[in-house]
Each structure stands twice: as structure tokens, then as C-alpha cells.
Design a protein around this motif. Structure first.
Motif, mmCIF file in Angstrom:
data_model
loop_
_atom_site.group_PDB
_atom_site.id
_atom_site.type_symbol
_atom_site.label_atom_id
_atom_site.label_comp_id
_atom_site.label_asym_id
_atom_site.label_seq_id
_atom_site.Cartn_x
_atom_site.Cartn_y
_atom_site.Cartn_z
ATOM 1 N N VAL A 34 30.531 19.833 35.428
ATOM 2 C CA VAL A 34 31.706 19.753 36.283
ATOM 3 C C VAL A 34 31.277 19.996 37.722
ATOM 4 C CG1 VAL A 34 33.926 20.815 36.836
ATOM 5 C CG2 VAL A 34 33.224 20.546 34.445
ATOM 6 N N GLU A 35 31.644 19.078 38.611
ATOM 7 C CA GLU A 35 31.320 19.242 40.024
ATOM 8 C C GLU A 35 32.191 20.340 40.629
ATOM 9 O OE1 GLU A 35 28.809 17.680 41.460
ATOM 10 O OE2 GLU A 35 28.423 16.710 39.528
ATOM 11 N N ALA A 36 31.593 21.192 41.433
ATOM 12 C CA ALA A 36 32.338 22.309 42.016
ATOM 13 C C ALA A 36 31.846 22.587 43.423
ATOM 14 C CB ALA A 36 32.187 23.562 41.152
ATOM 15 N N GLY A 37 32.760 23.102 44.254
ATOM 16 C CA GLY A 37 32.430 23.418 45.636
ATOM 17 C C GLY A 37 33.280 24.571 46.127
ATOM 18 N N PRO A 38 33.266 24.832 47.414
ATOM 19 C CA PRO A 38 34.030 25.953 47.978
ATOM 20 C C PRO A 38 35.483 25.942 47.527
ATOM 21 C CG PRO A 38 32.594 25.002 49.637
ATOM 22 C CD PRO A 38 32.515 24.092 48.446
ATOM 23 N N GLY A 39 35.959 27.116 47.099
ATOM 24 C CA GLY A 39 37.333 27.250 46.636
ATOM 25 C C GLY A 39 37.506 27.109 45.138
ATOM 26 N N ASP A 40 36.504 26.535 44.456
ATOM 27 C CA ASP A 40 36.606 26.355 43.003
ATOM 28 C C ASP A 40 36.270 27.656 42.273
ATOM 29 O OD1 ASP A 40 37.365 23.703 43.143
ATOM 30 O OD2 ASP A 40 35.293 22.976 43.143
ATOM 31 N N GLN A 41 36.873 27.797 41.093
ATOM 32 C CA GLN A 41 36.642 28.987 40.284
ATOM 33 C C GLN A 41 35.337 28.866 39.504
ATOM 34 O OE1 GLN A 41 38.716 31.807 40.303
ATOM 35 N NE2 GLN A 41 39.551 30.667 42.050
ATOM 36 N N LEU A 42 34.687 30.000 39.315
ATOM 37 C CA LEU A 42 33.448 30.069 38.540
ATOM 38 C C LEU A 42 33.640 31.146 37.473
ATOM 39 C CD1 LEU A 42 30.382 28.994 38.710
ATOM 40 C CD2 LEU A 42 29.909 31.248 39.661
ATOM 41 N N HIS A 43 33.282 30.838 36.227
ATOM 42 C CA HIS A 43 33.476 31.781 35.135
ATOM 43 C C HIS A 43 32.141 32.340 34.667
ATOM 44 C CE1 HIS A 43 37.676 30.765 34.892
ATOM 45 N NE2 HIS A 43 37.391 29.481 34.766
ATOM 46 N N ALA A 44 32.182 33.555 34.184
ATOM 47 C CA ALA A 44 30.976 34.218 33.680
ATOM 48 C C ALA A 44 30.333 33.380 32.579
ATOM 49 C CB ALA A 44 31.327 35.602 33.144
ATOM 50 N N GLY A 45 29.003 33.293 32.631
ATOM 51 C CA GLY A 45 28.259 32.601 31.584
ATOM 52 C C GLY A 45 27.952 31.153 31.860
ATOM 53 N N VAL A 46 28.578 30.538 32.878
ATOM 54 C CA VAL A 46 28.304 29.128 33.165
ATOM 55 C C VAL A 46 26.953 29.016 33.875
ATOM 56 C CG1 VAL A 46 30.763 28.649 33.362
ATOM 57 C CG2 VAL A 46 29.441 29.069 35.423
ATOM 58 N N ILE A 47 26.334 27.863 33.700
ATOM 59 C CA ILE A 47 25.014 27.627 34.294
ATOM 60 C C ILE A 47 25.175 26.788 35.558
ATOM 61 C CG2 ILE A 47 22.741 26.600 33.945
ATOM 62 C CD1 ILE A 47 23.100 27.021 30.964
ATOM 63 N N ASN A 48 24.554 27.233 36.621
ATOM 64 C CA ASN A 48 24.540 26.471 37.858
ATOM 65 C C ASN A 48 23.476 25.386 37.738
ATOM 66 O OD1 ASN A 48 24.644 25.505 40.451
ATOM 67 N ND2 ASN A 48 23.602 27.263 41.358
ATOM 68 N N GLY A 49 23.930 24.136 37.682
ATOM 69 C CA GLY A 49 22.976 23.055 37.462
ATOM 70 C C GLY A 49 22.576 22.315 38.714
ATOM 71 N N GLY A 50 23.165 22.652 39.858
ATOM 72 C CA GLY A 50 22.854 21.920 41.082
ATOM 73 C C GLY A 50 22.227 22.792 42.132
ATOM 74 N N GLY A 51 22.853 22.829 43.325
ATOM 75 C CA GLY A 51 22.295 23.601 44.426
ATOM 76 C C GLY A 51 22.700 25.057 44.363
ATOM 77 N N ALA A 52 22.068 25.864 45.203
ATOM 78 C CA ALA A 52 22.394 27.285 45.286
ATOM 79 C C ALA A 52 23.800 27.448 45.847
ATOM 80 C CB ALA A 52 21.387 28.014 46.155
ATOM 81 N N ILE A 53 24.534 28.404 45.293
ATOM 82 C CA ILE A 53 25.903 28.637 45.741
ATOM 83 C C ILE A 53 26.118 30.127 45.963
ATOM 84 C CG2 ILE A 53 26.965 26.609 44.686
ATOM 85 C CD1 ILE A 53 27.714 28.330 42.295
ATOM 86 N N GLU A 54 27.051 30.425 46.859
ATOM 87 C CA GLU A 54 27.475 31.800 47.085
ATOM 88 C C GLU A 54 28.864 31.958 46.484
ATOM 89 O OE1 GLU A 54 27.190 32.867 51.177
ATOM 90 O OE2 GLU A 54 25.085 32.228 51.365
ATOM 91 N N VAL A 55 29.049 33.031 45.737
ATOM 92 C CA VAL A 55 30.286 33.227 44.975
ATOM 93 C C VAL A 55 30.870 34.596 45.276
ATOM 94 C CG1 VAL A 55 31.298 33.300 42.658
ATOM 95 C CG2 VAL A 55 29.360 31.782 43.126
ATOM 96 N N ASP A 56 32.145 34.615 45.647
ATOM 97 C CA ASP A 56 32.851 35.880 45.858
ATOM 98 C C ASP A 56 33.354 36.394 44.510
ATOM 99 O OD1 ASP A 56 32.481 35.900 48.591
ATOM 100 O OD2 ASP A 56 34.322 34.772 48.992
ATOM 101 N N VAL A 57 32.946 37.597 44.147
ATOM 102 C CA VAL A 57 33.292 38.174 42.845
ATOM 103 C C VAL A 57 34.782 38.508 42.795
ATOM 104 C CG1 VAL A 57 32.926 40.153 41.311
ATOM 105 C CG2 VAL A 57 30.979 39.086 42.481
ATOM 106 N N THR A 58 35.452 38.070 41.721
ATOM 107 C CA THR A 58 36.885 38.341 41.548
ATOM 108 C C THR A 58 37.168 39.255 40.356
ATOM 109 O OG1 THR A 58 37.132 36.320 40.227
ATOM 110 C CG2 THR A 58 37.563 36.154 42.597
ATOM 111 N N ALA A 59 36.139 39.602 39.578
ATOM 112 C CA ALA A 59 36.344 40.494 38.428
ATOM 113 C C ALA A 59 35.039 41.202 38.105
ATOM 114 C CB ALA A 59 36.833 39.709 37.214
ATOM 115 N N ARG A 60 35.136 42.441 37.683
ATOM 116 C CA ARG A 60 33.946 43.148 37.238
ATOM 117 C C ARG A 60 33.409 42.479 35.975
ATOM 118 N NH1 ARG A 60 32.971 48.222 39.089
ATOM 119 N NH2 ARG A 60 32.060 48.786 37.081
ATOM 120 N N ALA A 61 32.125 42.686 35.702
ATOM 121 C CA ALA A 61 31.510 42.036 34.547
ATOM 122 C C ALA A 61 32.205 42.431 33.251
ATOM 123 C CB ALA A 61 30.020 42.390 34.475
ATOM 124 N N SER A 62 32.667 43.665 33.160
ATOM 125 C CA SER A 62 33.341 44.125 31.942
ATOM 126 C C SER A 62 34.737 43.550 31.786
ATOM 127 C CB SER A 62 33.423 45.652 31.935
ATOM 128 O OG SER A 62 34.118 46.117 33.085
#
Length: 676
Positions: free
Chosen positions: A197-225
Motif C-alpha cells: 500500500v502506497e503511503a505518505g505524510p498524513g497516512d496511518q501506520l500500524h505496528a508490525g507493518v514492513i516499510n518497503g520503500g523509502g525511509a519515513i518519519e512517523v509520529d507515535v500515536t500509541a504506546r507499544a503496549s
């Protein structure tokens, strides 16, 4: 095995830490003990052949004691709390056999019972370990940007607001929002879908997904637990403890069966003693205790449920308990919401028709003034087509109809034809609806000024999913608040034969029993707008629920991915699992029914009954593990995690129809469409 047939802990107890740590079959403690006892029994047999009978008896007694150590301590503990169960029967039988001098038979009973227990613990641990393997998707360390530099920390140290740096090939440690960079995300481990799935700024990222493209910066919205991945595991583990009707059936049978067996054995001994040799009939009574043991029945359904739910979760479907799993296996009718379920949930404005004196921009601006206050799916499409938005005042949503408010002093209405009168635009509304578009009318100051056509494209895999449901013998129906013409056009593309259109949310719930006609029905929707229908159906299924708390909590089943073909797959899986449960219940009862009279009449001795009964338990356990098997349906990829999607060629929307193409379309709420 705890004595768990006649107390609160009827089901097999939770796997112990020792069992949880057994990663391989030979590391299971019960199996190790059984192997040691079997070795001693073999030594006893060899010693006996040398003529040293006393030594052989002593070694056999050691074998019996070692084998019994897997269940006798638990039996004693449960007896202190007034609970009796299968272990009680086995303990009485083993002690009685030793008292009667049948030490070899007592050792065999303990060995085979320990093997059955060990296999059960291994099966439970294996399925739960497969589920917990989801948590292993979280990387051991994660890169975060703090104080202008990159540091590596453990995922548990992440806090909301941190900025993660996820490089190509790395997994996300928790949920977040992409702040910088564009990439493609591999969601296969979470949703079971292999298409990046193509993703960019503003898109949601879920724990466990693999980043298959370029390096991205992600603002954390939930603790790992508290991540979506952790919630999935927690919900499924809780669901595994919920009982289904088949499990309750096994419970209802097993609960009174244990004391009844003890009474039966006592009667066999007492009545037989009056007719012949008391020792002979006491021996037969002990054999009856073993023959009638409902251990296989007690573990048959719970083990199947654990295996099936764990397998479903690893394939992108959250099944909330045995009851939901069993009910899903009975489904013969599926009702599907249109927007976001059969369609992609990404509507676009395809046409704007205005009255003289009103421009396209003015019409869209007026519509956007109301939609800016709305969360309706059409709002996104209208706002996307508008350059500037001037929000209206006093906006009120009229459920199932539209919006009203005031804009620069004028009353402004936006809604479906019928709620807002089309007036001079009636012919255009008919034409657009025949093209499969959803039409909303804009009214200012009591005068209609425009008709806006929005179309949400059918999911490309929807026709294939409907064909797969039909191949399973499942009837499908579409429920939508949209107009008949738009609904009919989309249903024809999908291959759905029954359409119920122009429905309010409460209408969908009211119609479900009518559609079901006494059959078991599932409702598939988004888990929010369709909440009444999801609650009314035998099984509520939420589509695309990844990261959506409301959807997961509302529905009985939550499909984490967006691929509609997961629906027939999970239905087929539930049917398979339910068949396994019924097979296990039938086999368990058949074994008991056959062995009791043979044991009571002396046809079978203790050694034979022990072997047959424990073999049956092993068969039940092995069959229960089959509930974890998932077989791809015809036309589905063999493995969604490694195989590309099945591409379905969709016919383009019809644009060669005249204004009166739908003049003869039926007007009742429910319309049946003849398939071409």
C-alpha cells in the motif's frame, strides 16, 4: 489434567508455564514423563522374562507411580475443593488396578493418559504460540529522533509524540502517523493481504507493518503496549475463552457424566457382587470407570476453538469467541452494506448539473459549506472537489436524508432526491442514477440549484468474492441507503441478485429477519453506521477494521484487511472448524457408548479399554488441530502473504443509457434483479 468436569473449571486448565516453555513435542513435560514410565515398563517386561518376577513388579510399580504423577496431584487438589472430573476417574481406576494386582495395566493407563494430556497441552501451546508470534513482529529496538539526533531504544520506551525513523525493510514498532517521506507498506503479516500500500505524510501506520520503500518519519500515536497489534492479540486471547454452543453442549454432557459414571461403576460392582465373584465385578467396575471417561468429550470443542481462532487471526480475521465461530459456520445468507464494503469507500464527484444562474463552483461551494460539518463518506468527495470552503452555521444532520443549515443568512439543504425535490433537474437525476451514481441535491432559500453526482467504484475483487460465496451455497443481498437505480447498477456489476435500497439504519436491522427467513444470516458493514444491523444479525462482520476500535468492539468478526475475498475464506474456515467440532463430539460419545457395555460385561479388559480410550483421545486431539487448517477457495491465491492478488476485469460504468433508461425500474424497497 485438572479434574474439571464438575466445577467452575470444566474446561481443560490453562497451559502451565512449563508447557508454555515447551517449544518442541519432546519438550512437553507430560510426554517426557510418559516416555520415562514407558521405558521403565519395558524394563519391567524384560526383567520379568528373566524370571525375576518380584523385581519386575517393583519396576512396573515405579512406572505406574511416575505416569500417575501427571494427574494424581491435580486430582487430589481438586478433591479438596469438592471438584471431581476425568482425573478422578483415572486415579480411582489406577489405584484400584494396583490394589487388584494389575500393576502393568495401571502403568499403561497412566502412560497413555499422560500422552493424551501432553498432546493436548502441546496443541494448545502451539496454537497460542502462533497467535503470540504476531507480537514478535515488533522489532527489538526502534530508532527515534530526540534532541536533534537519532537514538535506538526499546519499543516499550516509546511515548506518544515521539518521532520514529523507519528505514526500508524495517517493521514499525507501534502505531503512528507518517510525518515525512513516502513509501510502500507491506501489511501482509497483519491483514493477510500481499499487495503493498502506497503511503505518505498524513497516512496511518500500524505496528508490525514492513516499510518497503523509502525511509519515513512517523509520529507515535500509541504506546507499544496499546498498539493495534497488541489489541489484536489481547482480543483474540480473550475470545478463545468464550464458549460456543458446541462447547457448551460438550460441557452440559460432561458435567453430569462424571458423577453418573461413578454411580454406574458402583452399581456394576454392587449388583455383580450379588450375582458372582465380588473381585471380578469390582475389576469390571474399574474398567467401566475408564471406558466411560469423558475426557475426549471435554477437550474436543475447546481445543478446536483455540486452533480455529488462532488460525483465523493469522489470516487477518478476528473471531471473537467460540460462539461467533460456530454461528459463522452455520451462515447461509450474507447481507452486505454497499458503501465501504462492496465499494472501495473512496467516492468521487463525477458530474455537477446546475440550474441557470448557478455555476458549478457555486454549487460545490454550497454543498461543501454543509459537508464540512459532516463525517459522511460523500463529504470527502465533495470537499475534495471544492477549492475553498466557507462552513455553514447551525448544521443539522437528518439521519438517512441529508444536511441542513444556514449560509450567509439563507437556508441551505443538501440531501437525497425525495427529501429535496429535484424540480427542473428530475431528468438529470434519473440519468445520473442510471449511470450508477449517487445524487445529492443542493437547495438554497427553498429553491433547488444543483444536482451533484458522486460515484464510489465497486471493489475490483467483489464479483469474485460474491461468486465464491455462491459456490459455498450462501445467498447474498445488498443493503443500502442509496436509491434503487444506483444500487441496481452496482449490484449487477457485483453479481448480487437481491437489493434492498433507500434504507435508514434502523430499516437494515428490521429487514434482516425478513431476508433470513429462518436461516442464519451475517451482516457485513463498517461497524459504525451499520451497528443496529450488525447487532441484529446472527453474526456481525466488520470490514477493514484494522486499527478501528469501534469496528472491532461492535462486530462478532472483524476482517482486518480491505480485500472482500477474506469474507468467503473466513466463512469456509468456520464451516470446516464447526465440522471438526461435531466430528469430535460424535466420536467421543460413540467411543463411550461402545466401550461401556463391553467393559461392564467383561468382553474388554482394563488394558484393552485403556488403549482404545486413550487412542480415541489422541484421535480427537489430532482432529481438533485440523481446525487450524485454512484451504484457499477456488480462484484465491494459495498464500496471500506471498502471492499477488487475483485481478478481476470489471466492466466500465454504463454511459450509453438514455434519460429514460430506468423509467420502468421497480419502486418497492426490495427489488430482485435478474442476472444476465
Amino acid at each position: 489434567m485438572a479434574d474439571a468436569c464438575c466445577g467452575p473449571d470444566l474446561n481443560p486448565p490453562a497451559t502451565t508455564e512449563a508447557h508454555e516453555n515447551g517449544q518442541r513435542l519432546w519438550q512437553v513435560r507430560d510426554l517426557q514423563i510418559a516416555a520415562a514410565a514407558a521405558l521403565l515398563l519395558a524394563i519391567s517386561w524384560l526383567v520379568g522374562h528373566t524370571g525375576a518376577d518380584t523385581a519386575a513388579t517393583v519396576v512396573a510399580l515405579f512406572a505406574a507411580v511416575i505416569a500417575a504423577s501427571t494427574f494424581v496431584p491435580n486430582t487430589a487438589a481438586n478433591l479438596r475443593h469438592g471438584r471431581i472430573g476425568v482425573g478422578t476417574l483415572m486415579t480411582i481406576a489406577a489405584v484400584g488396578a494396583i490394589a487388584l494386582g494389575q500393576i502393568t495395566e495401571a502403568a499403561m493407563l497412566g502412560i497413555l493418559f499422560s500422552i493424551a494430556e501432553g498432546l493436548e497441552h502441546y496443541a494448545v501451546t502451539k496454537t497460542r504460540r502462533g497467535l503470540r508470534a504476531l507480537l514478535a513482529l515488533v522489532p527489538p529496538t526502534v530508532s527515534v529522533l530526540r534532541g536533534g539526533r537519532e537514538v535506538r531504544i526499546a519499543p516499550d520506551e516509546l511515548t506518544v509524540g515521539d518521532r520514529m525513523l523507519v528505514r526500508p525493510g524495517e517493521r514499525a514498532a507501534t502505531d503512528g502517523t507518517i510525518a515525512a517521506g513516502s513509501t510502500s507498506l507491506d501489511l501482509s503479516a497483519i491483514t493477510g493481504e500481499s499487495v503493498p500500500v502506497e503511503a505518505g505524510p498524513g497516512d496511518q501506520l500500524h505496528a508490525g507493518v514492513i516499510n518497503g520503500g523509502g525511509a519515513i518519519e512517523v509520529d507515535v500515536t500509541a504506546r507499544a503496549s496499546d498498539s493495534s497489534l497488541a489489541r489484536i492479540v489481547h482480543i483474540v486471547e480473550e475470545a478463545q475463552d468464550r464458549k460456543g454452543s458446541g462447547q457448551r453442549l460438550a460441557d452440559r454432557i460432561a458435567r453430569p457424566l462424571v458423577p453418573a459414571i461413578m454411580v454406574l461403576a458402583a452399581l456394576v460392582a454392587a449388583i455383580g457382587a450379588l450375582l458372582g465373584d465380588p473381585m471380578l465385578w469390582i475389576e469390571r467396575a474399574l474398567v467401566v470407570l475408564v471406558a466411560a471417561s469423558p475426557y475426549a468429550l471435554a477437550i474436543s470443542v475447546p481445543l478446536s476453538v483455540v486452533a480455529a481462532i488462532g488460525a483465523a487471526s493469522r489470516n487477518g480475521a478476528l473471531v471473537k469467541g467460540g460462539a461467533a465461530l460456530e454461528e459463522l459456520g452455520r451462515i447461509t445468507v450474507v447481507a452486505l452494506d454497499k458503501s465501504g464494503t462492496l465499494t472501495a469507500g473512496a467516492p468521487e464527484v463525477i458530474d455537477v448539473v446546475t440550474v441557470p444562474g448557478t455555476t458549478r463552483e457555486q454549487a460545490l461551494s454550497a454543498a461543501a459549506a454543509l459537508e464540512s460539518r459532516s463525517e459522511h463518506p460523500l463529504a470527502t468527495a465533495i470537499l475534495a472537489a471544492t477549492e475553498t470552503v466557507d462552513p455553514a452555521d447551525d448544521v443539522t444532520a437528518v439521519a438517512g436524508h441529508g444536511l441542513r443549515g444556514t449560509h450567509h443568512g439563507a437556508a441551505l439543504w443538501l440531501g437525497k432526491p425525495g427529501w429535496v425535490t429535484p424540480g427542473p433537474l428530475a431528468a438529470d437525476v434519473d440519468r445520473l442514477q442510471c449511470d450508477g451514481a449517487t445524487v445529492v441535491l443542493v437547495e438554497r432559500g427553498g429553491v433547488v440549484i444543483a444536482a451533484i453526482a458522486v460515484r464510489d467504484q465497486l471493489r475490483p475483487e467483489a464479483p469474485e468474492a460474491i461468486r465464491q460465496l455462491a459456490a459455498l451455497g450462501i445467498e447474498t443481498a445488498m443493503l443500502t441507503g442509496d436509491n434503487h437505480r444506483t444500487a441496481q447498477a452496482l449490484a449487477e456489476q457485483a453479481g448480487i441478485g437481491t437489493v434492498h435500497a433507500e434504507l435508514l439504519p434502523e430499516d437494515k436491522a428490521r429487514l434482516l429477519p425478513e431476508i433470513a427467513r429462518g436461516r442464519h444470516i451475517a451482516m457485513v458493514g463498517d461497524g459504525v453506521n451499520d451497528a443496529p444491523a450488525l447487532a441484529t444479525a446472527n453474526v456481525g462482520v466488520a470490514m477493514g477494521a484494522m486499527g478501528t476500535d469501534v469496528a472491532i468492539e461492535t462486530a462478532d468478526i472483524a476482517l482486518m484487511g480491505e480485500d472482500l475475498r477474506h469474507l468467503p475464506q473466513v466463512l469456509a474456515h468456520a464451516r470446516h472448524a464447526r465440522a471438526v467440532m461435531l466430528q469430535n463430539i460424535g466420536l467421543s460419545l460413540a467411543i463411550i457408548g461402545v466401550l461401556i457395555p463391553l467393559a461392564a460385561t467383561g468382553v474388554l479388559g482394563l488394558a484393552t479399554v485403556v488403549f482404545v480410550h486413550e487412542l480415541a483421545e489422541v484421535l480427537v486431539i489430532a482432529n481438533a488441530i485440523r481446525a487450524a487448517r485454512t484451504t484457499p477457495l477456488p480462484g484465491q491465491p494459495e498464500n496471500r502473504r506471498t502471492t499477488g492478488p487475483v485481478h478481476v476485469s470489471m466492466p466500465p460504468p454504463r454511459d450509453d443509457l438514455g434519460d429514460d433508461c430506468c423509467a420502468s425500474a421497480p419502486r418497492p424497497v426490495a427489488a430482485r434483479i435478474d442476472r444476465q
